[in-house]
Design an enzyme around this catalytic site. Structure first.
Site, mmCIF file in Angstrom:
data_model
loop_
_atom_site.group_PDB
_atom_site.id
_atom_site.type_symbol
_atom_site.label_atom_id
_atom_site.label_comp_id
_atom_site.label_asym_id
_atom_site.label_seq_id
_atom_site.Cartn_x
_atom_site.Cartn_y
_atom_site.Cartn_z
ATOM 1 N N CYS A 334 68.250 92.159 3.842
ATOM 2 C CA CYS A 334 67.486 93.341 4.243
ATOM 3 C C CYS A 334 67.960 93.963 5.558
ATOM 4 O O CYS A 334 67.898 95.183 5.730
ATOM 5 C CB CYS A 334 65.996 93.007 4.320
ATOM 6 S SG CYS A 334 65.592 91.515 5.228
ATOM 7 N N ARG A 363 70.900 79.369 2.616
ATOM 8 C CA ARG A 363 69.620 78.879 3.119
ATOM 9 C C ARG A 363 69.670 77.363 3.237
ATOM 10 O O ARG A 363 70.186 76.681 2.350
ATOM 11 C CB ARG A 363 68.471 79.300 2.182
ATOM 12 C CG ARG A 363 68.303 80.811 2.128
ATOM 13 C CD ARG A 363 67.141 81.238 1.246
ATOM 14 N NE ARG A 363 67.091 82.688 1.143
ATOM 15 C CZ ARG A 363 66.225 83.358 0.383
ATOM 16 N NH1 ARG A 363 65.328 82.686 -0.328
ATOM 17 N NH2 ARG A 363 66.252 84.678 0.339
ATOM 18 N N GLN A 381 72.124 86.869 -4.568
ATOM 19 C CA GLN A 381 70.913 87.559 -5.004
ATOM 20 C C GLN A 381 71.241 88.951 -5.511
ATOM 21 O O GLN A 381 72.071 89.652 -4.925
ATOM 22 C CB GLN A 381 69.925 87.696 -3.842
ATOM 23 C CG GLN A 381 69.132 86.448 -3.533
ATOM 24 C CD GLN A 381 68.076 86.745 -2.484
ATOM 25 O OE1 GLN A 381 68.371 87.323 -1.451
ATOM 26 N NE2 GLN A 381 66.847 86.354 -2.745
ATOM 27 N N ASP A 383 69.938 91.734 -4.955
ATOM 28 C CA ASP A 383 68.971 92.182 -3.955
ATOM 29 C C ASP A 383 68.997 93.705 -3.817
ATOM 30 O O ASP A 383 70.072 94.314 -3.826
ATOM 31 C CB ASP A 383 69.337 91.556 -2.607
ATOM 32 C CG ASP A 383 68.136 91.273 -1.745
ATOM 33 O OD1 ASP A 383 67.021 91.599 -2.173
ATOM 34 O OD2 ASP A 383 68.307 90.724 -0.654
ATOM 35 N N HIS A 385 66.791 97.077 -1.697
ATOM 36 C CA HIS A 385 65.744 97.532 -0.782
ATOM 37 C C HIS A 385 65.571 99.030 -0.977
ATOM 38 O O HIS A 385 66.541 99.789 -0.947
ATOM 39 C CB HIS A 385 66.114 97.199 0.659
ATOM 40 C CG HIS A 385 66.139 95.717 0.905
ATOM 41 N ND1 HIS A 385 67.270 94.967 0.704
ATOM 42 C CD2 HIS A 385 65.148 94.857 1.282
ATOM 43 C CE1 HIS A 385 66.989 93.698 0.958
ATOM 44 N NE2 HIS A 385 65.721 93.606 1.311
ATOM 45 N N LYS A 464 53.588 90.230 -2.187
ATOM 46 C CA LYS A 464 54.601 90.405 -3.225
ATOM 47 C C LYS A 464 54.026 90.212 -4.620
ATOM 48 O O LYS A 464 53.014 89.538 -4.814
ATOM 49 C CB LYS A 464 55.766 89.432 -3.012
ATOM 50 C CG LYS A 464 55.359 87.969 -2.991
ATOM 51 C CD LYS A 464 56.568 87.061 -2.758
ATOM 52 C CE LYS A 464 56.152 85.593 -2.727
ATOM 53 N NZ LYS A 464 57.279 84.668 -2.688
ATOM 54 N N HIS A 510 61.270 95.297 -0.905
ATOM 55 C CA HIS A 510 62.320 94.305 -1.144
ATOM 56 C C HIS A 510 62.139 93.850 -2.594
ATOM 57 O O HIS A 510 61.020 93.543 -3.004
ATOM 58 C CB HIS A 510 62.153 93.073 -0.250
ATOM 59 C CG HIS A 510 61.925 93.355 1.205
ATOM 60 N ND1 HIS A 510 62.786 92.902 2.193
ATOM 61 C CD2 HIS A 510 60.921 93.993 1.856
ATOM 62 C CE1 HIS A 510 62.318 93.258 3.378
ATOM 63 N NE2 HIS A 510 61.186 93.925 3.194
#
Length: 646
Positions: A334, A363, A381, A383, A385, A464, A510
């Protein structure tokens, strides 16, 4: 008066009355025998619990219900602990909760428990069940509880008591076994008719790797032997589908201690499946108005401090120093996306902006929780945004959820939806959290989708939507998520110029669709038992010869199929045909194409499916069209063809 849920009965509540007393006046003897606990308002209680005058509604809890199974399994954990203490008196008990589909209890014992030990423990549990010991609840002072567990030398129970800020606690006794527990429990051990111990694993005390390593015995329990038998059969099927086993068998990926735990290494076939998934993702995101971006792997520590990750997520991150400057290896994408947004002035006309990145992240997961591809330290990911105006928020959330629905349909997954709310460790104002939570809930209502609430499990910056897909065995997996964030745009001073010429703050969503590519691939392997749909199979067809005389013809067929875009290989070894066909079936290859003298004469191939069905002779073009049709099949529902990926 107390209303009995599920009936038209109301019962007068007398002083000192128990759940059993009240229910016995409203239910038939036959129905009462099925009840194992009760629920008063939001509190789950033993049948022997005394009710206070505030109890206005009482719900009988039967063993087959969700609450009933919780009570059953937690009681089974106590019976298991009693058995362990009887057989192994020096073992120390810790905690034993019910979990989804079962229960566990952690023990401190000087040697590992063996499969033979589990058999003995099960047999001792059966003796306790046959004895039909009642579960008795005792409320004592905390000091009295300390004395009891000190006499028993149960040091872990004493530690738990030290951390409790309560004057009195509840203990449960069945037979000679006493445990510290809030309850509730079954009326007696005799209700436990169908149970099984399933495995042993290591677990750190209180999840702290600096504390003692305990032994966790897992078990399961069901209301009936039939339900238990069905579940155990499912477990056996799950073992066959284990992605770690199939990953080796199908030569998809491996792990190496030399490389480090939690770092998957993808072999050619596994990397090809990833590439197909990623190509699909890029095409789908471009088709839906996303822009592809890419950020760096490491960013300055100050940026992570500004975002709140350093304070709220630091223990899951890796850091490194370069020229006396601290950098954080990104666990999320992000920050870079916000920097892209902030790189130029934005107008209300520019929004929404949808940034998509197949971002590699790292992670720090503890070694004890690493599990094949399902829990790794390095992953990618899908991912994205989305930065939008507040008036666009609802439509954007709805669009994401529809995207998730389309993808889940493609892979044949059912799913459940829940909204996770503000956790204890979080940033942002209550007002912003309320706005975000309401926006997510309203979008699901507008789509007519049911959802449950998961309190306190949101991200630290916003609530979320979590989509939990169900695989072929009915197991649930967390993959897609949509997080609504009013806080980080504030922290990074993101703004757009409104129609009024003033600065306005955008909202950030997100979201991931598949989630971690590695995890999703692990789920897919188990969902399909390694037999991927044709569009996703790394090898879609194998052409094989019967004798050496067909080698040249096999190579010609191979070239034609490859030119048509089909992923195909050849087997021209001097082996028996049955052996080669069997190998292809074990490799889960969808189409086996056999070339013999008859096939050469007809300029065709004999087609066999991986399930064993023989389709007979087909021309090369017919084979190509047949494979195309199978590739396209999952995409038809969305009005597309697989070939749009190319």
């Amino acid at each position: 008066m107390v209303r009995i849920a599920g009936t038209s009965e109301e019962v007068e509540l007398s002083s000192g009355a128990t759940c059993r007393d009240v229910l016995s006046r409203a239910l038939s003897k036959k129905r009462l025998k099925e009840v194992v606990a009760c629920r008063c308002q939001d509190q789950l209680l033993d049948l022997g619990s005394r009710l206070d005058q505030d109890c206005q509604s009482l719900e009988p809890v039967v063993m087959t219900s969700e609450d009933g199974l919780k009570v059953l399994r937690h009681s089974a954990a106590h019976v298991m602990a009693e058995a362990v203490k009887t057989l192994f008196p020096t073992a120390k008990v810790t905690i034993g909760p019910d979990i989804e589909s079962g229960y566990y209890y952690d023990f401190d014992f000087e040697r590992p428990f063996t499969p033979e030990d589990l058999e003995k423990i099960e047999a001792r549990m059966a003796e306790s069940v046959a004895a039909d010991h009642p579960f008795e609840r005792m409320v004592v002072s905390r000091d009295e509880a300390k004395r009891i567990f000190l006499d028993m030398n149960e040091t872990y129970k004493l530690e738990i008591l030290e951390d409790l800020d309560e004057d009195s606690v509840s203990l449960y006794r069945h037979g000679d076994f006493v445990d510290l527990c809030r309850g509730p429990h079954l009326p007696s051990t005799g209700f436990l008719k169908a149970f099984k111990l399933t495995s042993v694993a290591g677990a750190y005390w209180r999840g702290d790797e600096n504390r003692p390593m305990l032994q966790r015995i897992y078990g399961t329990a069901f209301a009936t032997p039939k339900d238990l038998k069905k579940y155990l059969a499912q477990l056996e099927e799950a073992k066959k589908r284990d992605h770690r086993k199939l990953g080796v068998q199908l030569d998809l990926f491996s792990f190496s201690e030399e490389a480090g735990p939690g770092m998957p290494i993808f072999h050619p076939k596994g990397a090809l499946i990833r590439t197909i998934l990623e190509d699909f993702e890029r095409k789908e995101h471009l088709r839906r108005g996303y822009q592809i971006v890419q950020g760096p792997q490491i960013l300055r520590r100050e940026l992570w401090e500004k975002s709140g990750h350093y304070d709220n997520y630091r223990e899951n991150m890796y850091f490194t120093d370069i020229e006396e400057q601290s950098y954080g290896i990104k666990p999320m994408n992000c920050l870079s996306h916000m920097l892209i947004y902030r790189s130029r002035r934005r107008s209300y006309r520019d929004l929404p902006l949808r940034y998509f990145e197949l971002g590699r992240v790292h992670r720090h997961e503890k070694s004890g929780v690493l599990h094949g591809l399902l829990r790794v330290r390095e992953f990618t990911q899908d991912d994205a945004h989305i930065l939008c105006r507040p008036d666009q928020l609802q439509d954007e959330i709805i669009s994401i959820v529809k995207f998730v629905q389309d993808v889940m349909d493609l892979f044949g997954f059912d799913y459940e939806i829940e909204i996770s709310t503000r956790p204890e460790k979080s940033i942002g104002s209550d007002a912003d959290w309320d706005r975000a939570t309401n926006a997510l809930g309203q979008a699901l209502k507008d789509l007519g989708l049911d959802y449950s609430v998961n309190p306190g499990d949101g991200a630290f910056y916003g609530p979320k939507i979590d989509v939990k897909l169900k695989d072929a065995l009915g197991r649930k997996w967390q993959c897609a998520t949509v997080q609504c964030d009013f806080t980080l745009p504030e922290r990074f001073d993101l703004f757009y110029t409104g129609e009024d010429g003033q600065r306005h703050r955008p909202v950030m969503l997100h979201r991931v669709i598949l989630g971690a590519i590695e995890r999703f691939l692990g789920v897919l392997i188990e969902h399909y038992a390694g037999a991927f749909p044709v569009w996703l199979s790394p090898v879609q067809a194998r052409v094989m010869s019967i004798t050496d005389a067909q080698k040249e013809y096999v190579q010609k067929c191979l070239q034609k199929l490859r030119k048509a875009g089909i992923r195909v290989d050849a087997d021209i070894r001097n082996e028996k045909l049955g052996f080669k066909v069997r190998e292809a079936q074990l490799e889960k290859i969808p189409f086996v194409l056999v070339a013999g003298e008859k096939e050469i004469d007809s300029s065709g191939l004999n087609v066999r499916l991986r399930g064993g069905k023989n389709l007979g002779m087909k021309t090369i073009q017919e084979v190509i069209e047949l494979i195309y049709e199978e590739m396209d099949e999952p995409f038809k529902k969305g009005g597309m063809s697989y070939r749009y990926l190319y």
